[in-house]
Design an enzyme around this catalytic site. Sequence first.
Site, short mmCIF file in Angstrom:
data_model
loop_
_atom_site.label_atom_id
_atom_site.label_comp_id
_atom_site.label_asym_id
_atom_site.label_seq_id
_atom_site.Cartn_x
_atom_site.Cartn_y
_atom_site.Cartn_z
N HIS A 53 102.96 -6.53 -10.86
CA HIS A 53 102.26 -6.99 -9.66
C HIS A 53 101.75 -5.77 -8.92
CE1 HIS A 53 100.87 -8.96 -6.26
NE2 HIS A 53 101.98 -9.50 -5.76
N HIS A 65 98.14 -16.43 -9.65
CA HIS A 65 98.84 -15.32 -8.99
C HIS A 65 100.11 -15.04 -9.82
CE1 HIS A 65 99.80 -12.53 -5.90
NE2 HIS A 65 100.86 -13.18 -5.48
N CYS A 102 99.38 -8.88 -0.64
CA CYS A 102 99.04 -9.03 -2.06
C CYS A 102 97.77 -9.81 -2.32
CB CYS A 102 100.22 -9.64 -2.80
SG CYS A 102 101.72 -8.70 -2.48
#
Lengths: 399, 353
Positions: free
Chosen positions: A329, A294, A161
Amino acid sequence: MAGAGVAITGIGIISSIGKTMEESQQALLSGTHGISRIEHVDTKLRDNIWVGEIKYSNAELADLLKLPAGHNYTRTAMLGCYAAQAAVASLGSCDMDAYKTGLISSTSVGGMDYTERYFYKYLEDPALHPYISTHDAGDSSHKIADYLGIQGLVTTISTACSSAANAIMMGARLIKHGRLDRVIVGGTDALSKFTINGFNTLMILSDELCQPFDQDRKGLNLGEAAAYLVLESEEVVRKENRKPLAYLAGYGNANDAFHQTASSDNGEGAFLAMEKAFTVAGLSASAIDYINAHGTATPNNDLSEGRALQRIFSDDMPLFSSTKAFTGHTLAAAAAIEAVFCIVALQQQIVFPNLNFKTQMEELDCSPQTEARPAQLEHVLSNSFGFGGNCSSLIFSKA
Amino acid sequence: MKRSIYINGIGAVTAQGVWRADFFVESHPLQHAVNAVQQPSYKELISPAMARRMSRGIKMGIYAAQQALDEAHITIPDAIITGTGLGCSEDSEKFLRNVLDNEEQFLTPTAFIQSTHNTVAAQIALRLGCKGYNFTYVNRSVSFESAVLDALMQLHDGEASSILVGAVDEISDHTARLLQLIGYIKPSDVHETVKESKSPGANYAESATFFTLSQEKTAQSYCEILDLCLQNKVSQSELPTFVDKFLKKNGLQLQDIDALVLGYSGDSDFDGWYEQAEQLFDATVSLYYKHLVGQCDTSSAFGLAMAAQFVSDQAIPETAQYNTTTLDRPLKNVLLYNQFRGEDHSLVLVRSC
């Protein structure tokens, strides 16, 4: 690289909140998220999860890109081509052969969207064989390079990620070292049954809209997206009379070295990544005016990141928000779309809200920004963390 | 001012066993379409409980990485950078089979957790407690070279003083079958060595190869890495210019190259690029290595290990010699060239030190 950093001269994006810069910006300002039930992936989990899905079928994407019949572009590749093309188009003029041009892309899922469809069928149906070679992560990068007409340095990063942040970092390094004059950097990831089930087994998917940094957060919503930035050398900026949109001033990557998927309690990796980014930018933490966190909305990430932020900024916490409640996400693409959001924030002097936030986390002394609001922004920080303890921070500065 | 960069440690796990002094004496050309890797015992490095959960790629990576660090006497490097074409193929395939076969039910996370491409780099970092820079490149046959490029820039800058750089690719069963269906791997009933080959496709094998790169020259230093370049597409007619530009950039001419290390894979459709490269150089020794370690996206990393060894020894074993030209001068500058199916070309330049 004296001065502000590496010039960012073009941006392009597609996500569940918009297929253009204008649409994305409008959604962010009006607080309109792109989270829905899944339509384009055949999964039994469809009624249990919410996703940031781009509402184009693969056939519609192929039409938008004007791909010929019989093409073997995966969804990941198509999203990537779409956003990268938009980034190049935003330059106005761009002769790919005039300068040493490269592409540093990133993806985590690669061609898994087709592999999971045809995994066993490949053995029986030769007509499907053109998709076999699209499984690897490099395939989408090759397709994007071909689509843009790039002959040069083309490579791909996959660090889960944080992938796109690392692609941006490598691109900046190549410019600084004079190995490239221009580089298109970013990431692309399509939703797939593979990743949905993977995150589901980790029990970190929320069955509601995700709530980054909220005391009662239940987990993340997955999403799909692609975004690319064009980085150009000072020389190209001068010769082509570019007006940079913003500068990439700093970057840092560090490893948490704590656990394959979980983040450490004190956010050591995140802390180190931010420190490195400050060093590269030659800035102190107090220079940061906004943080695009994040903030995945998993219990573990937001606590670890929140603690790392408090370690860095102590009592002087800048405005911060996670935009993951807008887009979900988007894994390898996340740092690229959030880089684009940071650039827009700097251009518009506006901070975007952290949607769905209600209650401050009891372990933290700070809360995210919940409304879009004007703010004086000179430098903004973007964090991205991935499996394998991979932690990356980027600092963008106003042009 | 650019600093010199040295290879101070090498480690590998290949179809011919692990990196060792007698590697080339004990090696034999591969003849099968898919070749098994000769694995070492992992007991001393990995606890049995952990080893059971790890795929071959992770274990091979950990082993090769430790060998490379040990040779260089480095405990914790400043950065870990890896390259892999297909990533953790075994765990990806395992998790995908479970998703498909069980219709998305009864799934456990271990295979998914280990399926991400950066698992090997992450596991090495976790083992060593290395909190430095940790990157993984995944772009077919330039995955490893991308990692080296990244390391070179950081070492040139002095951002890092020692970097662990490596490559690993494992081959899972189903993926191997699929690659045979599209002709990347030779059919199972074809048994040709790279040199004998008259057919398309290559003999595949898994491998892991790691290096400790450092700014410091030590008694262990094999050679210097001068430069490298990568390009997605180079036609055979563009190859002379591609090579020439790279050599010129490094102040060299064709005749300055004392040996070529070529990625000949026995694929009759694509080995033409290497023949073309050989023709550019007049009476220069050409070497190959994929007949020993097989083809995979990152087997070119072994080519670099081999070049480093020969430059260090100032000798070339017969088993690695491709053409019949004999070495009649010191082995100073060695040029490596690799590509895969006409794409993802790389040139790497090493020099004796």
